[in-house]
Scaffold this motif. Structure first.
Motif, PDB file in Angstrom:
ATOM      1  N   PRO A 161      -4.826  -4.366   8.714  1.00  0.00           N
ATOM      2  CA  PRO A 161      -4.714  -5.712   8.145  1.00  0.00           C
ATOM      3  C   PRO A 161      -3.648  -5.857   7.066  1.00  0.00           C
ATOM      4  CG  PRO A 161      -6.765  -4.650   7.472  1.00  0.00           C
ATOM      5  CD  PRO A 161      -6.171  -3.812   8.560  1.00  0.00           C
ATOM      6  N   TRP A 162      -3.256  -4.752   6.427  1.00  0.00           N
ATOM      7  CA  TRP A 162      -2.185  -4.827   5.428  1.00  0.00           C
ATOM      8  C   TRP A 162      -0.808  -4.707   6.077  1.00  0.00           C
ATOM      9  CZ3 TRP A 162      -6.486  -1.715   5.126  1.00  0.00           C
ATOM     10  CH2 TRP A 162      -6.387  -0.463   5.725  1.00  0.00           C
ATOM     11  N   GLU A 204       3.998  -9.740  -8.279  1.00  0.00           N
ATOM     12  CA  GLU A 204       2.690  -9.160  -8.545  1.00  0.00           C
ATOM     13  C   GLU A 204       1.773  -9.534  -7.392  1.00  0.00           C
ATOM     14  OE1 GLU A 204       0.341 -10.804 -11.713  1.00  0.00           O
ATOM     15  OE2 GLU A 204       1.577 -12.611 -11.832  1.00  0.00           O
ATOM     16  N   GLU A 205       0.600  -8.900  -7.350  1.00  0.00           N
ATOM     17  CA  GLU A 205      -0.313  -9.062  -6.220  1.00  0.00           C
ATOM     18  C   GLU A 205      -1.456 -10.002  -6.567  1.00  0.00           C
ATOM     19  OE1 GLU A 205       1.002  -7.856  -3.697  1.00  0.00           O
ATOM     20  OE2 GLU A 205       1.085  -5.665  -3.572  1.00  0.00           O
ATOM     21  N   PHE A 206      -1.708 -10.958  -5.659  1.00  0.00           N
ATOM     22  CA  PHE A 206      -2.863 -11.837  -5.756  1.00  0.00           C
ATOM     23  C   PHE A 206      -3.877 -11.490  -4.663  1.00  0.00           C
ATOM     24  CE2 PHE A 206       0.300 -13.949  -8.202  1.00  0.00           C
ATOM     25  CZ  PHE A 206      -0.351 -14.763  -9.113  1.00  0.00           C
ATOM     26  N   ALA A 207      -3.762 -10.299  -4.112  1.00  0.00           N
ATOM     27  CA  ALA A 207      -4.698  -9.786  -3.103  1.00  0.00           C
ATOM     28  C   ALA A 207      -4.519  -8.278  -3.062  1.00  0.00           C
ATOM     29  CB  ALA A 207      -4.448 -10.428  -1.741  1.00  0.00           C
ATOM     30  N   ASP A 208      -5.173  -7.647  -2.100  1.00  0.00           N
ATOM     31  CA  ASP A 208      -5.102  -6.203  -1.963  1.00  0.00           C
ATOM     32  C   ASP A 208      -5.416  -5.871  -0.512  1.00  0.00           C
ATOM     33  OD1 ASP A 208      -5.222  -3.326  -2.617  1.00  0.00           O
ATOM     34  OD2 ASP A 208      -5.493  -4.004  -4.683  1.00  0.00           O
ATOM     35  N   ALA A 209      -5.564  -4.594  -0.214  1.00  0.00           N
ATOM     36  CA  ALA A 209      -5.839  -4.189   1.162  1.00  0.00           C
ATOM     37  C   ALA A 209      -7.223  -4.674   1.602  1.00  0.00           C
ATOM     38  CB  ALA A 209      -5.744  -2.673   1.287  1.00  0.00           C
ATOM     39  N   LEU A 210      -7.290  -5.266   2.774  1.00  0.00           N
ATOM     40  CA  LEU A 210      -8.535  -5.826   3.298  1.00  0.00           C
ATOM     41  C   LEU A 210      -9.318  -4.727   4.028  1.00  0.00           C
ATOM     42  CD1 LEU A 210     -10.215  -8.421   3.651  1.00  0.00           C
ATOM     43  CD2 LEU A 210      -8.995  -8.797   5.808  1.00  0.00           C
ATOM     44  N   VAL A 236      -3.890   9.740  -9.316  1.00  0.00           N
ATOM     45  CA  VAL A 236      -2.531   9.405  -8.889  1.00  0.00           C
ATOM     46  C   VAL A 236      -2.539   8.260  -7.872  1.00  0.00           C
ATOM     47  CG1 VAL A 236      -0.414  10.291  -7.846  1.00  0.00           C
ATOM     48  CG2 VAL A 236      -1.834  11.797  -9.252  1.00  0.00           C
ATOM     49  N   ASN A 237      -1.763   7.235  -8.143  1.00  0.00           N
ATOM     50  CA  ASN A 237      -1.491   6.179  -7.165  1.00  0.00           C
ATOM     51  C   ASN A 237      -0.168   6.521  -6.469  1.00  0.00           C
ATOM     52  OD1 ASN A 237      -3.680   4.323  -7.264  1.00  0.00           O
ATOM     53  ND2 ASN A 237      -2.980   3.630  -9.269  1.00  0.00           N
ATOM     54  N   TYR A 238      -0.272   7.455  -5.552  1.00  0.00           N
ATOM     55  CA  TYR A 238       0.894   7.975  -4.844  1.00  0.00           C
ATOM     56  C   TYR A 238       1.537   6.888  -3.972  1.00  0.00           C
ATOM     57  CZ  TYR A 238      -3.019   8.536  -1.586  1.00  0.00           C
ATOM     58  OH  TYR A 238      -4.150   8.322  -0.821  1.00  0.00           O
ATOM     59  N   GLY A 239       2.754   7.139  -3.500  1.00  0.00           N
ATOM     60  CA  GLY A 239       3.426   6.206  -2.608  1.00  0.00           C
ATOM     61  C   GLY A 239       2.539   5.866  -1.422  1.00  0.00           C
ATOM     62  N   GLY A 240       2.416   4.574  -1.133  1.00  0.00           N
ATOM     63  CA  GLY A 240       1.468   4.113  -0.125  1.00  0.00           C
ATOM     64  C   GLY A 240       0.322   3.353  -0.738  1.00  0.00           C
ATOM     65  N   SER A 241       0.151   3.474  -2.059  1.00  0.00           N
ATOM     66  CA  SER A 241      -0.932   2.785  -2.751  1.00  0.00           C
ATOM     67  C   SER A 241      -0.646   1.294  -2.837  1.00  0.00           C
ATOM     68  CB  SER A 241      -1.119   3.355  -4.164  1.00  0.00           C
ATOM     69  OG  SER A 241      -1.410   4.736  -4.125  1.00  0.00           O
ATOM     70  N   THR A 242      -1.716   0.521  -2.926  1.00  0.00           N
ATOM     71  CA  THR A 242      -1.571  -0.920  -3.104  1.00  0.00           C
ATOM     72  C   THR A 242      -1.437  -1.246  -4.589  1.00  0.00           C
ATOM     73  OG1 THR A 242      -3.972  -1.214  -3.218  1.00  0.00           O
ATOM     74  CG2 THR A 242      -2.940  -1.396  -1.053  1.00  0.00           C
ATOM     75  N   GLY A 243      -1.032  -2.495  -4.862  1.00  0.00           N
ATOM     76  CA  GLY A 243      -0.919  -2.963  -6.234  1.00  0.00           C
ATOM     77  C   GLY A 243       0.500  -3.014  -6.752  1.00  0.00           C
ATOM     78  N   TYR A 244       1.443  -2.426  -5.991  1.00  0.00           N
ATOM     79  CA  TYR A 244       2.825  -2.338  -6.478  1.00  0.00           C
ATOM     80  C   TYR A 244       3.811  -2.945  -5.476  1.00  0.00           C
ATOM     81  CZ  TYR A 244       0.328   1.065  -9.320  1.00  0.00           C
ATOM     82  OH  TYR A 244      -0.582   1.674 -10.145  1.00  0.00           O
ATOM     83  N   GLY A 245       3.341  -3.802  -4.601  1.00  0.00           N
ATOM     84  CA  GLY A 245       4.208  -4.454  -3.643  1.00  0.00           C
ATOM     85  C   GLY A 245       4.288  -3.721  -2.319  1.00  0.00           C
ATOM     86  N   ARG A 246       4.795  -4.430  -1.316  1.00  0.00           N
ATOM     87  CA  ARG A 246       4.828  -3.872   0.039  1.00  0.00           C
ATOM     88  C   ARG A 246       5.780  -2.688   0.162  1.00  0.00           C
ATOM     89  NH1 ARG A 246       3.354  -6.643   5.459  1.00  0.00           N
ATOM     90  NH2 ARG A 246       3.929  -5.016   6.921  1.00  0.00           N
ATOM     91  N   ALA A 247       6.900  -2.698  -0.536  1.00  0.00           N
ATOM     92  CA  ALA A 247       7.848  -1.594  -0.438  1.00  0.00           C
ATOM     93  C   ALA A 247       7.199  -0.285  -0.890  1.00  0.00           C
ATOM     94  CB  ALA A 247       9.097  -1.893  -1.265  1.00  0.00           C
ATOM     95  N   TYR A 248       6.441  -0.341  -1.972  1.00  0.00           N
ATOM     96  CA  TYR A 248       5.738   0.861  -2.449  1.00  0.00           C
ATOM     97  C   TYR A 248       4.683   1.276  -1.431  1.00  0.00           C
ATOM     98  CZ  TYR A 248       3.807   4.019  -6.038  1.00  0.00           C
ATOM     99  OH  TYR A 248       3.389   5.116  -6.750  1.00  0.00           O
TER     100      TYR A 248
END
Length: 677
Positions: free
Chosen positions: A216-217, A297-303, A471-483
């Motif tokens: 869904p993301w 910034e994010e107004f949602a997160d992974a569903l 650690v919020n490693y690469g792939g984590s949500t909260g930092y935009g789609r590119a991250y």
């Protein structure tokens, strides 16, 4: 007299925070909603077999009540992670009408809590595993005598033999014995969908849908269809979304406009669109989507769970939003002016569960020193207060760590975000020039996020002199789609490298003892922990040991039907379309011989997401190895541990692993001996 700490070897500090206290506070309140003037939610009960109790707060200012006693468990297993398990509607007499799902049989039940006989009554039929029925994200429609929700129906023995549709369930109980009495509102064209959102005038129905191999993301579609008076839906139209655009939530605004979150700019922002209903005959016609407040910034997160609610429209036209970069805070958005005003208060993280009652917004909030509690904002006064599930200090605050938000530089100069929790105790300090050991935590998902909030399991270790790096490693949500997209095709590489980056940096700067570093994680974090131990070249042998919980270990097995339907094609994006050689090359299972560091492996026997067979194969691959390791399996536990006795044993076994591996001399009365094979 001034209390003074004494020099003590790190890891041997005495702490008043024992494993039983950790277990008693495990699991936050969740699934908050309003029913007229009342608030309802679910609460974890680790001491009651890990069930979730359905809670009620009346509008008269009295204390919260348990609406469903044991053994009722307000939870469902839709897509295995579950979705919103209850909904309600106020009535002019007789008290509220509540519908909920019971985890034990996955049926929908009707509850009239104020009736003389308040026993729940089933609304859906009993089903067996070969043709199981699961329900989630209900919407009670008393005027129609129905509850609308998502139906997940198994059609065969394989975990991917199923279909999902929106369905209307009679409140009369007519479907309790007859599957045919369930009225399907949609067909099963799409593999996945969210719960129904009928428009205020009852003429339109909105929902979100997507298909394999997308998660869904990655990409979803916002669907809207016309509703006839008899509940028949017309052909749906796609309002927004697609293969590369993720719509995470949809609601109807106070003026009948459609509000939704989309990451079309690389960030989940809010949009609105006005729809015509097709003149009462044809499909609805969507107007152009308008961004309400464009921002990085994010107004949602992974569903991950159907029914998550990051925003909630209010009657005066404002929209309550949970937003931020990294952690999430509560704000009020004026959609006409694009003005966003944040709520005051000590809470730094708000969950995706908002309830609106007039000018009041209630959410679930926490901070580094406060556990999750129900907090209500009065938008008329700007005042916030705790209304239920109030935080109580389990131990004196001096035993809690003060976290640090850090950004490290990883390979190729990329940013790596992490929360650092140094050891903390009023009674002890490191002896001499001793540097403390540190454990790197890799969160699950992997498309997920670690929040900087009070976690007694972290404090269990930091109060004993062992630091934690979350650690919020690469792939984590909260930092935009590119991250988020950094992990595409690179799972087992980027996550492993980013965690090792943080560990090595802490050692290099003199924060952590370079010889006493560990890694731990559960689910996808278990994969990262196992992959780190099985890839000494990529991690430079940085870890002395690892704790692995209910992990993914064999992507080949996953791709060949070894997991549940929701994540059965997840690896298409994380590693790439199935190629056995590539999947084996990335697999910790197929590189088990490279593991040289001691480890602890924890597994639930009823885990449908990461089945125990993967852990068992990993152990079999290590047969004859001299590597010290221990395997603990927990009967009855699913994906993630819920029972108090399980949590206690798991936490104590993990501490024992660190103490033995790090050579810590300690009073071992509260630990378990680490066995070797």
């Amino acid at each position: 007299m001034t209390h003074q700490s004494r020099p003590t070897p790190c890891g041997a500090w005495r702490s008043p925070l024992d494993a039983a206290t950790v277990a008693a506070h495990d699991g936050r309140v969740d699934h908050l909603g309003s029913v007229g003037e009342e608030l309802w939610w679910t609460a974890a009960r680790p001491e009651e077999g890990g069930r979730r109790a359905l809670m009620r707060l009346r509008g008269d200012g009295g204390p919260a009540e348990v609406a469903l006693p044991a053994p009722w468990d307000a939870r469902n297993r839709l897509m295995e992670y579950g979705g919103t398990p209850w909904a309600g509607a106020p009535r002019s007499a007789g008290g509220p009408l509540i519908v909920f799902t019971h985890c034990g049989d996955q049926r929908l039940y009707l509850l009239e809590p104020d009736a003389p006989d308040a026993a729940p009554r089933p609304l859906t039929p009993v089903s067996d595993p070969g043709a199981g029925l699961r329900f989630a994200d209900p919407v009670v429609r008393p005027g129609r005598g129905e509850v609308w929700c998502v139906l997940e129906e198994f059609t065969g023995p394989a975990p991917t033999d199923l279909r999902r549709v929106l369905v209307a369930v009679p409140l009369s109980g007519a479907a309790a014995e007859d599957r045919a009495a369930l009225h399907e509102l949609t067909d099963d064209t799409h593999r996945f969908l969210t719960g129904p959102r009928p428009s205020p005038d009852g003429r339109l129905l909105a929902w979100i849908a997507w298909d394999h191999p997308r998660m869904p993301w990655d990409g979803t579609e916002l669907k809207v269809a016309r509703l006839d008076d008899d509940g028949t839906t017309g052909p749906p139209v796609t309002v927004a979304g697609g293969p590369e655009e993720s719509i995470a939530q949809v609601e109807w605004g106070a003026r009948g406009e459609l509000l939704f979150s989309s990451d079309r700019t690389g960030w989940w922002n809010l949009y609105r669109a006005v729809l015509a209903d097709g003149g009462g005959a044809g499909p609805p016609t969507p107007g152009p989507a308008e961004a309400l407040r464009p921002a990085a910034e994010e107004f949602a997160d992974a569903l991950w769970k159907i029914g998550a609610r990051w925003f909630a429209p209010m009657a005066d036209g404002l929209v309550a939003v949970v937003h931020g970069r990294g952690d999430k805070r509560l704000g009020l958005l004026d959609p006409d002016r694009g003005v966003l005003t944040d709520a005051a208060g000590p809470w730094t993280e708000w969950a995706p569960a908002l309830a609106v009652q007039g000018s009041r917004v209630t959410g679930i909030a926490a901070s580094p020193v406060r556990g999750y509690e129900l907090v209500q904002l009065d938008t008329a006064t700007g005042h916030s207060r705790v209304v239920a599930a109030r935080h109580r200090d389990a131990v004196p605050p001096a035993y809690l760590p003060t976290p640090l938000l850090r950004t490290f530089t990883g390979p190729d100069g990329r940013e790596v975000h992490a929360h650092i929790y140094p050891p903390a105790s009023p009674d002890h300090r490191p002896a001499g020039d001793e540097l403390p050991p540190y454990v790197v935590w890799a969160h699950g998902g992997p498309t997920g996020r670690a929040s900087m909030v009070l976690d007694l399991e972290i404090a269990y270790f930091t109060s004993r002199g062992i630091g934690v790096a979350d650690v919020n490693y690469g792939g984590s949500t909260g930092y935009g789609r590119a991250y988020r997209d950094r992990l595409r095709g690179s799972w087992g590489r980027v996550d492993v490298e980013d965690c090792a980056t943080v560990a090595a940096a802490l050692a290099a700067e003199g924060t952590a003892d370079p010889g006493r570093l560990a890694i731990r994680g559960g689910s996808a974090g278990g994969w990262t922990a196992a992959a780190s131990l099985a890839d000494p070249d990529r991690t430079a042998g940085v870890y002395a040991c690892g704790a692995i919980r209910y992990p993914v270990l064999d992507p080949v097995g996953w791709a060949e039907g070894g997991t549940h339907d929701f994540e059965s094609r997840y690896l298409d994006s994380l590693i790439g379309p199935f190629d056995e050689a590539q999947y084996r090359e990335r697999s910790p299972l197929h590189h088990a011989e490279r593991v040289t560091a001691p480890f602890l492996l924890l597994q639930g026997t009823d885990d449908a997401v990461c089945p125990p067979v993967q852990s068992e194969r990993f152990l079999a691959a290590l047969a004859g190895s001299a590597v010290p390791h221990r395997y603990l399996s927990f009967p009855g536990e699913e994906h993630g541990f819920r029972r108090a006795e399980t949590i206690v044993r798991a936490v104590e076994a993990e501490l024992a692993l660190y103490r033995e591996t790090f050579g810590i001399v300690a009073d071992r009365s509260d630990t378990l001996e680490t066995e070797t094979r």
